[in-house]
Design an enzyme around this catalytic site. Structure first.
Site, PDB file in Angstrom:
ATOM      1  N   TYR A   1       0.810  -1.212   0.000  1.00  0.00           N
ATOM      2  CA  TYR A   1       0.000   0.000   0.000  1.00  0.00           C
ATOM      3  C   TYR A   1       0.848   1.269   0.000  1.00  0.00           C
ATOM      4  CZ  TYR A   1      -3.939  -3.077   1.178  1.00  0.00           C
ATOM      5  OH  TYR A   1      -4.899  -4.060   1.171  1.00  0.00           O
TER       6      TYR A   1
ATOM      7  N   LYS B   1       4.197 -15.193   3.846  1.00  0.00           N
ATOM      8  CA  LYS B   1       4.236 -16.004   2.627  1.00  0.00           C
ATOM      9  C   LYS B   1       5.708 -16.316   2.328  1.00  0.00           C
ATOM     10  CE  LYS B   1       2.146 -18.036  -0.859  1.00  0.00           C
ATOM     11  NZ  LYS B   1       1.431 -19.316  -0.624  1.00  0.00           N
TER      12      LYS B   1
ATOM     13  N   ASP C   1      -2.092 -18.280   2.995  1.00  0.00           N
ATOM     14  CA  ASP C   1      -3.167 -19.044   2.376  1.00  0.00           C
ATOM     15  C   ASP C   1      -3.715 -20.082   3.344  1.00  0.00           C
ATOM     16  OD1 ASP C   1      -0.619 -20.082   2.127  1.00  0.00           O
ATOM     17  OD2 ASP C   1      -0.872 -20.836   0.098  1.00  0.00           O
TER      18      ASP C   1
ATOM     19  N   ASP D   1      -5.269  -6.770   6.045  1.00  0.00           N
ATOM     20  CA  ASP D   1      -6.488  -6.164   5.507  1.00  0.00           C
ATOM     21  C   ASP D   1      -7.458  -7.252   5.066  1.00  0.00           C
ATOM     22  OD1 ASP D   1      -8.331  -4.415   4.457  1.00  0.00           O
ATOM     23  OD2 ASP D   1      -7.072  -3.702   2.827  1.00  0.00           O
TER      24      ASP D   1
ATOM     25  N   ASP E   1     -11.008  -8.819   7.297  1.00  0.00           N
ATOM     26  CA  ASP E   1     -12.347  -8.781   6.704  1.00  0.00           C
ATOM     27  C   ASP E   1     -12.954 -10.182   6.663  1.00  0.00           C
ATOM     28  OD1 ASP E   1     -12.188  -6.089   6.395  1.00  0.00           O
ATOM     29  OD2 ASP E   1     -12.280  -6.069   4.212  1.00  0.00           O
TER      30      ASP E   1
END
Length: 368
Positions: free
Chosen positions: A144, A201, A233, A257, A261
């Site tokens: 970001y 990751k 994942d 993020d 959610d």
């Protein structure tokens, strides 16, 4: 003796003005009970700021935030301001900008399962039984905030190898950024169940390999806290398969993020998920949901995430745990009585228990 705090209100867009009014209502009510008073300033952020000033984060807004004791944000964004043109401002730039300017590097998103809402979750009650987790998301690094560009390439980017557009975003982290957020997670875990899931990751990304190295270096200073490495994942799958295994989960910006959610569905709705963004100065509190422009102005939005963000503000910025606990108990009592907004309505919810934004705020106040 009454203690006064200054609060910068950022209603933003969509349902923002409606829900922030309920947060303020609850804050004033709990303040009156506990000898606290609040002075409010209101400023523009997001789409409304773009319309009024041409920028998503006006200088005046940042100055008001920096001069306050805490910032209470509602929501920003909406299709009115959606654009793929990099030259045009987007509401989200205001949100990212104020987090960066205030030095807010740690986003805390608690995932609580209210017993009264167990059937509102997308998962079976037995799967979410015992879920009480905190997602600690790094806020100032990663994709970001990394270098990015879109450009026209004369060859190899279009169909059949023709000329076309190319774009890149850079995922970049420094040791310092990783260490401070991981240390924050371990300090928090010591006050909970002494277990940290570090989510990365590392099988693919070099930034994640650095993340894992630094996380284990920090973990050596906390022999009483268990560290569990988990690929992102797998974490996404485990949030659905066995969410009760998580206590504190720490991860980088974009992963946090997305996962937070996803985790909101454990609680039944994004409308139940509060958050705190902390750093070395003024902190910012906001619900984790969006601006919901499709229901804006209808008086049916769920204000509970905003109200629970007020709870977090009292707890983290003002160290008023008794007042914060009162809000948490009041929200639980209202839910236990069966009152619901549309997003958390259950199959068996009677029609006369379905209420709107203002009524929900009034009921929380009545239980304080």
């Amino acid at each position: 003796m009454t203690t006064n705090y200054s609060i910068c209100l950022l209603p933003g867009d969509g349902i923002g003005p409606e829900i922030i009014a309920e947060g303020r209502k609850v804050l004033d009510a709990v303040g009156a009970k506990h000898g606290l008073s609040f002075t409010y300033s209101e400023a523009l952020l997001g789409g409304c700021a773009i319309d009024a000033t041409g920028t998503a984060l006006p200088d005046e807004t940042l100055a008001a935030a920096q001069a306050s004791d805490a910032v209470l944000l509602a929501a920003v964004g909406g299709p009115k301001w959606d654009t793929t043109d990099p030259a045009k401002p987007r509401p989200e730039q205001g949100l990212l900008g104020i987090r960066k300017a205030l030095g807010l590097y740690a986003n805390l998103r608690p995932v609580r399962i209210f017993k009264a809402l167990a059937d509102a979750s997308a998962l079976k009650p037995e799967v979410i039984d015992g879920v009480d987790m905190l997602i600690v998301r790094e806020l100032t690094g990663g994709l970001y905030f990394g270098r990015r560009e879109r450009f026209y390439d004369e060859e190899g980017c279009g169909a059949g190898g023709a000329a076309g557009q190319r774009a890149y975003d850079t995922l970049e982290y420094s040791e310092y950024e990783i260490e401070r957020i991981v240390r924050h997670a371990f300090d928090t875990a010591r006050k909970r169940s002494c277990r940290v899931h570090s989510i990365d990751k590392a099988n693919v990304l070099e930034s994640s390999r650095l993340w894992r190295e630094v996380a284990h270096r920090v973990a050596a200073d906390y022999p009483d806290v268990e560290i569990v490495d988990m690929l992102v994942d797998n974490a996404a799958m485990q949030l659905i398969n066995n969410p009760a295994q998580f206590d504190v989960a720490v991860t980088e910006n974009m992963f946090g993020d997305i996962l937070s959610d996803e985790a909101s569905m454990l609680a039944g709705s994004l409308g139940m998920l509060a958050s705190a963004s902390l750093g070395d100065g003024v902190a910012l509190y906001e619900p984790s949901h969006g601006s919901a422009p499709d229901i804006a102005g209808k008086g049916i939005a769920n204000p509970l995430a905003q109200i629970l963000s007020v709870e977090m503000m009292l707890r983290y910025s003002f160290d008023k745990s008794e007042a914060a606990d009162d809000i948490a108990r009041a929200v639980e009592a209202v839910l236990d009585e069966g009152w619901r907004t549309g997003d958390i309505k259950q199959v068996e919810t009677p029609a006369d228990k379905l209420i709107g934004t203002v009524q929900m705020g009034d009921l929380v106040v009545s239980h304080l």
